[in-house]
Design an enzyme around this catalytic site. Structure first.
Site, mmCIF file in Angstrom:
data_model
loop_
_atom_site.group_PDB
_atom_site.id
_atom_site.type_symbol
_atom_site.label_atom_id
_atom_site.label_comp_id
_atom_site.label_asym_id
_atom_site.label_seq_id
_atom_site.Cartn_x
_atom_site.Cartn_y
_atom_site.Cartn_z
ATOM 1 N N TYR A 63 55.781 45.491 94.076
ATOM 2 C CA TYR A 63 56.340 44.156 94.337
ATOM 3 C C TYR A 63 56.025 43.814 95.784
ATOM 4 O O TYR A 63 56.588 44.387 96.714
ATOM 5 C CB TYR A 63 57.844 44.122 94.104
ATOM 6 N N PHE A 213 63.680 40.775 82.600
ATOM 7 C CA PHE A 213 63.768 39.343 82.255
ATOM 8 C C PHE A 213 65.057 39.043 81.482
ATOM 9 O O PHE A 213 65.025 38.328 80.459
ATOM 10 C CB PHE A 213 62.558 38.896 81.435
ATOM 11 N N PRO A 214 66.209 39.556 81.929
ATOM 12 C CA PRO A 214 67.452 39.298 81.166
ATOM 13 C C PRO A 214 67.811 37.823 81.126
ATOM 14 O O PRO A 214 68.522 37.376 80.226
ATOM 15 C CB PRO A 214 68.512 40.100 81.940
ATOM 16 N N LEU A 215 67.312 37.071 82.120
ATOM 17 C CA LEU A 215 67.576 35.623 82.156
ATOM 18 C C LEU A 215 66.364 34.827 81.671
ATOM 19 O O LEU A 215 66.326 33.610 81.796
ATOM 20 C CB LEU A 215 67.933 35.188 83.586
ATOM 21 N N GLY A 217 63.228 35.566 82.874
ATOM 22 C CA GLY A 217 62.133 35.809 83.818
ATOM 23 C C GLY A 217 61.832 34.592 84.668
ATOM 24 O O GLY A 217 62.732 33.852 85.055
ATOM 25 N N THR A 219 60.649 31.756 84.083
ATOM 26 C CA THR A 219 61.181 30.494 83.550
ATOM 27 C C THR A 219 62.484 30.816 82.844
ATOM 28 O O THR A 219 62.486 31.268 81.694
ATOM 29 C CB THR A 219 60.191 29.878 82.531
ATOM 30 N N LEU A 221 65.936 31.095 80.748
ATOM 31 C CA LEU A 221 66.212 30.691 79.358
ATOM 32 C C LEU A 221 66.640 29.235 79.261
ATOM 33 O O LEU A 221 67.435 28.765 80.081
ATOM 34 C CB LEU A 221 67.360 31.553 78.813
#
Ligand code: NAP
Length: 301
Positions: A63, A213-215, A217, A219, A221
């Site tokens: 990263y 990507f729990p939300l 990622g 973009t 949800l």
């Protein structure tokens, strides 16, 4: 002051960690490449997470590259005893930021040494081997060679526990033939639930599943049903998405990512949100309506 204890704990490696953690990927510059626009804010986000009780941070030396680990070190070193930093290896960045596989014994060894140096650690507590067979999602194929290299680095004391990322159930079983798998980190959220069966299988073995990507990622949800549930229970859609994951299975550990203090606080506060069964049923149907058949049958409602 945010209190995240409502999320409860689950054992990662040998440590009970709060199920609400933090993913540091968003701290690097655009495209996870280069420095952040506001390094002081990035450090404040990390400090804010620790102040709220986060004891599990996910990162990687690719990263930035290196930037996120350097920020973690600048903001948090010497680390609190209770903090557990999980990193991942198997990729490198070229000069334009492209993600390239880096799986030879030399590259994996260098990646582990770079993580140690940039984080200021003598041992990495958990290292995930991220499959690059298909960088965009789990794909079958043997991971035996890189897994064996990492087992050797573990033998040398550079790593305490090994996990897997972007993998299939077959690859988890293959790795378990030669060593323990401390955690699995794959893409999963309200709208991406291809891993439903894997989550349940891992829960049966007391292995944490850490959705990336729990939300959603890069973009986040977007769903009318999610918005409607959030409005009814007076929470934000992102809080509902995180609370749904916490209620999905006790072995799920959350690492939502953000580069801002306000989103951090909003996300951490989801630790205290309990979704009623009627709303869980609405949320469970988001994937069914978007993706068709799947093995898991919902929250039992
Ligand atoms: N193993 C792997 O292959 C892999 C791949 C990807 C990620 N990861 C790990 O998983 C962690 C989580 O994934 P992620 O950070 O990419 O995705 P994420 O947590 O699903 O979502 C992050 C995105 O949501 C936005 N966001 C965060 N909180 C928000 C809120 N309350 N309201 C509105 N927007 C919000 C963030 O923007 P702002 O910065 O503006 O808040 C960012 O664009 C990463 O940090 C990384 O550690 C692992």
């Amino acid at each position: 002051m945010i209190n995240i204890s409502g999320a409860g704990h689950y054992t990662l490696g040998e440590w009970p960690v709060c199920r609400m953690g933090y993913g540091a990927m968003q701290l690097a510059g655009p495209g996870v490449f280069g420095p952040p626009k506001d390094p002081a804010m990035a450090r404040r986000v990390l400090e804010g997470a620790i102040e709220a009780g986060v004891d599990h941070i996910d990162t990687s030396d690719f990263y930035g590259p290196h930037i996120t680990n350097q920020l973690i070190r600048e903001a948090l070193h010497p680390y609190p005893d209770q903090l557990h930093i999980v990193t991942k290896v198997s990729a490198r960045r070229d000069e334009k930021g492209a993600w390239l596989p880096a799986l030879s014994p030399e590259e994996l060894t260098r990646a582990v040494e770079d993580n140690l140096r940039h984080l200021g650690l003598e041992t990495l507590e958990v290292v995930n081997l991220r499959s690059m067979i298909d960088p965009h999602g789990p794909a079958e194929g043997s991971l035996e060679a890189p897994w064996t290299t990492l087992l050797e680095l573990k033998e040398r004391g550079l790593i305490r526990h090994l996990g897997l990322s972007n993998v299939t159930a077959t690859q988890v079983r293959e790795a378990q033939k030669s060593g323990d798998v401390a955690c699995v980190q794959n893409q999963y959220n309200l709208a991406q639930r291809q891993d439903d069966a894997l989550i349940d299988a891992l829960a049966g073995q007391n292995i944490p599943y850490v959705p990336f990507f729990p939300l959603g990622g890069f973009t986040p949800l977007q769903s009318d049903a999610l918005d409607e549930v959030a409005a009814r229970i007076e929470a934000t859609p992102m809080q509902v998405a995180l609370a749904w994951l916490l209620q999905r299975s006790p072995n799920i550990l959350l690492i939502p990512g953000t580069s801002t203090l306000s989103h951090l606080e909003e996300n951490l506060d989801a630790a205290n949100l309990v979704l009623p069964h009627s709303e869980l049923a609405v949320l469970d149907r988001i994937y069914r309506s978007e993706e068709g058949d799947r093995p898991w049958t919902g929250h039992g409602v």
